[in-house]
Design a protein around this motif. Structure first.
Motif, PDB file in Angstrom:
ATOM      1  N   LYS A 166       0.856  -1.185   0.000  1.00  0.00           N
ATOM      2  CA  LYS A 166       0.000   0.000   0.000  1.00  0.00           C
ATOM      3  C   LYS A 166       0.892   1.235   0.000  1.00  0.00           C
ATOM      4  N   HIS A 168       0.574   5.257   1.147  1.00  0.00           N
ATOM      5  CA  HIS A 168      -0.226   6.251   1.854  1.00  0.00           C
ATOM      6  C   HIS A 168       0.494   7.601   1.806  1.00  0.00           C
ATOM      7  N   VAL A 171       0.342  10.653   6.389  1.00  0.00           N
ATOM      8  CA  VAL A 171       0.080   9.874   7.597  1.00  0.00           C
ATOM      9  C   VAL A 171       0.620  10.612   8.815  1.00  0.00           C
ATOM     10  N   GLY A 182      -4.135   9.681   7.119  1.00  0.00           N
ATOM     11  CA  GLY A 182      -3.577   9.834   5.789  1.00  0.00           C
ATOM     12  C   GLY A 182      -4.526   9.386   4.697  1.00  0.00           C
ATOM     13  N   GLN A 183      -4.013   9.393   3.482  1.00  0.00           N
ATOM     14  CA  GLN A 183      -4.784   9.008   2.307  1.00  0.00           C
ATOM     15  C   GLN A 183      -4.120   7.810   1.638  1.00  0.00           C
ATOM     16  N   GLU A 184      -4.885   6.787   1.348  1.00  0.00           N
ATOM     17  CA  GLU A 184      -4.363   5.600   0.685  1.00  0.00           C
ATOM     18  C   GLU A 184      -4.434   5.802  -0.826  1.00  0.00           C
TER      19      GLU A 184
END
Length: 256
Positions: A166, A168, A171, A182-184
């Protein structure tokens, strides 16, 4: 237990892998801001990217073995049996091919017996389970590079050898050495050359895994797309298979 079927709907975010073999152009990047979190050590030269060539690829299933809140650390091996695998993963923006600084690259995979931490026993073997071995990630440096040390993975019933990944951004690092929020941007998998894997599978650390091994070409998830589908470039670390391998891949992600 195996990963979800390849026929499942993709995660839905666009990602790209830089095409290889094209004329290269050197990216100019700024100096990374200092951070206490583990990051890869790199020189001042930006990674070389294919000149304005970015190729879209599908994301791949997260699978059933993901655990939230793993450690931010550069070595996830925890002394597990297996040969060394040193990963160099470069993350770039798919629109500009510019490297992403401070993106968290997180990976997780099974051990030589095909067991995932937190789920030991699903591949028919008994061993201690602390819920953390072969899990974790690091922040990319100013060149977009994340370096992670682990072991060459084993296999479990129904899947070829692979590593889950993944990416991100934004974070928040926590006091216990983990991360949150955070944003994936990307969920995918990394794959291994079958010729090399066949040699690794004969080593004593891996041969004790008696579960039938699925070859790369027969896997239900890998689609034969090479680097665009997560196939690592592997380089031997020594003169023997047991010395281990370095694995590299440039991964582009769509931000926003």
């Amino acid at each position: 237990m195996t990963d979800k079927s390849a026929n499942s709907s993709p995660v839905g975010r666009r990602t790209v892998l830089l095409a290889t073999g094209a004329t290269a152009a050197t990216l100019a990047v700024g100096v990374a801001a200092s951070t206490d979190a583990p990051t890869s050590q790199a020189d001042n030269t930006a990674p070389v990217a294919a000149a304005a060539v970015c190729t879209l690829t599908k994301e791949m299933t997260e699978g059933p073995y993901y655990l939230d809140g793993q450690y931010v650390r550069a070595d996830i091996s925890e002394g597990k049996s297996g040969i060394p695998l040193k990963l160099t993963l470069t993350v770039v923006d798919d629109d500009t091919c510019a490297p992403l600084n401070k993106a968290l690259v997180e990976i997780w995979h099974c051990d030589a017996l095909g067991e995932y931490s937190g789920f030991v026993g699903n591949n028919g073997h008994n061993e201690p389970d602390n819920g953390t071995f072969l899990r974790g990630g690091v922040l990319t440096d100013a060149s977009g590079v994340a370096k992670i040390t682990t072991i060459y993975p084993g296999w479990y019933r129904g899947r070829c050898l692979h590593i889950h990944i993944k990416v991100h951004t934004n974070v928040t690092l926590t006091s216990d050495g983990s991360f949150t929020g955070g944003q994936e941007l990307h969920t995918g998998q990394l794959f291994f050359d079958e010729t090399i894997t066949a040699k690794v599978a004969r080593l004593s650390q891996y041969a004790v895994n008696t579960v039938p091994r699925t070859a790369l070409a027969q896997d239900s998830i890998y689609d034969g797309g090479g680097a665009r589908s997560g196939l690592l470039t592997l380089t031997a670390l020594g003169s023997t298979t047991s010395a281990g391998y370095a694995g590299a891949l440039t991964l582009g992600v769509e931000q926003g």
